[in-house]
Enzyme design. Structure first.
Site, short mmCIF file in Angstrom:
data_model
loop_
_atom_site.label_atom_id
_atom_site.label_comp_id
_atom_site.label_asym_id
_atom_site.label_seq_id
_atom_site.Cartn_x
_atom_site.Cartn_y
_atom_site.Cartn_z
N SER A 1 3.56 -2.92 -0.47
CA SER A 1 3.79 -1.84 0.47
C SER A 1 4.82 -0.84 0.00
O SER A 1 5.18 0.04 0.74
CB SER A 1 4.14 -2.38 1.85
OG SER A 1 5.49 -2.57 1.98
N LYS B 1 12.53 -1.30 1.10
CA LYS B 1 11.91 -0.26 1.90
C LYS B 1 12.58 1.07 1.59
O LYS B 1 13.63 1.12 0.97
CB LYS B 1 12.13 -0.52 3.39
CG LYS B 1 11.51 -1.75 3.93
CD LYS B 1 10.07 -1.51 4.22
CE LYS B 1 9.34 -2.81 4.27
NZ LYS B 1 8.03 -2.75 3.74
#
Lengths: 202, 170
Positions: A39, A84
């Site tokens: 991701s 992230k």
């Protein structure tokens, strides 16, 4: 017995002192981490066994900039480490992608998202990774994994899982990714960039 | 003048440099050892404020903090923990854990003024923390359950009661 100890002591001392220096360096300056999952692609690609440099100076004053790639503990499981991109700082207004609501980030929190938000559903294919003693005991069969686990005790190296987008307290931050350092053909800076039109800063 | 330079050349610079380097290395090793023990094993913390009365003094107490059990996940209900404040990551606060993940916690919403209470279920990976002095504490009743990752240590002992200053007053 005493002679065996006397023989082994300088090596043991070297390892202990090296571990102390390494742990202190990893806590204050920088360490190396790797990425599992997809991701954060295309910025960071887990399938090519990329290693990235995580710098810790941002933790002295929790001074982050919008668009930084950060490493943080997962709020759902403190043994899991996420990578992230930090999208919004306290006080910003953000448009949450799933349900089109507009939300203000409270004091002391931030909003983090994976770059590959469309692919976030399948990155839970690995179980949680613990970078503590249990990791060392569980995977001591291959020399490679033993070295990796030993380095992880020193805090110089840990693997991470990536998924979803979350509002998290800034206290969970563990560092900021500045460069990719391995493999050699992928050495580069990891730049800040921001998704368009989703944030309104204060 | 040349006598000065001759004396300068006679000083054993190499062994002085060697000595200085080994002493500096010793200091660096000591600093690293202290840092690792303080951050990862056991530490002392000076905690003050009204939110944990009567357990922790208003003027401040020195407490011994265990970092290992917090990292291993061995924090339970009733433990006093040191954690990074969810409202300001530069502040570290001491609170008591009243609910682990999955527990259902009942608390008084406004203890001074009304008897109303609320019940919440603590989400996965979070803990519910409250100060012992519910009238003067900013805790999970205001900012909600906090992620376990914010906990930095478990307090197991008060050190300052051994050195007691109060014994001099009457």
């Amino acid at each position: 017995m005493a002679r065996a100890l006397a023989f082994a002591w300088p090596y043991a001392k070297f390892c202990i002192v090296g571990g102390l220096f390494g742990r202190t360096f990893a806590d204050w300056c920088a360490s190396v981490a790797s990425v599992d999952g997809e991701s954060m692609s295309p910025t960071l690609d887990g399938h090519q066994a990329e290693r990235m440099l995580v710098e810790k100076r941002c933790l002295y004053t929790y001074d982050f900039t919008r668009g930084d790639v950060v490493v943080l503990l997962s709020p759902r499981n403190h043994r899991e480490v996420l990578v992230k991109r930090l999208i919004a700082l306290p006080g910003d207004w953000i448009q949450v992608p799933e349900n089109q609501e507009i939300r203000q980030i409270p004091q002391g929190h931030c909003w983090v998202e994976g770059d590959n938000a469309a692919n976030s559903s399948d990155s839970r294919s690995y179980g949680p990774v613990s970078y503590h003693l249990s990791a060392l005991l569980a995977c001591s069969h291959e020399f490679h994994t033993l070295v990796r686990a030993a380095l992880s005790i020193c805090g110089l190296y840990y693997t991470s899982l990536t998924f979803l987008c979350l509002q998290v307290p800034l206290g969970l931050m563990q560092g900021r990714v500045t460069h990719v350092v391995w493999p050699p053909q992928r050495i580069r800076r990891v730049d800040r960039n921001m998704p368009e039109g989703r944030i309104m800063s204060q | 003048m040349s006598g000065f330079f001759r004396r300068l050349a006679g000083i054993p610079w190499r062994s002085i440099a060697g000595d200085a380097f080994s002493r500096a290395l010793l200091v660096a090793q000591a600093y690293c050892a202290v840092h690792v023990v303080d951050q990862h094993l056991c530490s002392l913390a000076f905690v003050r404020g009204p939110s944990m009365l009567p357990a922790i003094n208003l003027a401040g107490d020195v407490l011994a903090v265990d970092r290992v059990s917090a990292r291993l996940g061995r924090v339970e209900n009733g433990d006093v923990v040191l954690m990074i404040s969810p409202e300001d990551p530069r502040k570290v606060v001491a609170k008591r854990v009243l609910g682990m993940e999955g527990d259902s916690v009942t608390y008084l919403v406004d203890p001074g003024n009304s008897d109303a209470s609320k019940t919440v279920v603590v989400p996965q990976g979070h803990v519910w923390v409250q100060g012992d002095n519910i009238y003067a504490s900013k805790d999970s009743r205001q900012f909600g359950a906090v992620p376990y990752g914010l906990i930095t240590g478990k307090i197991f002992c008060r050190v300052s009661s051994v050195i007691s200053f109060a014994s001099l007053s009457f």
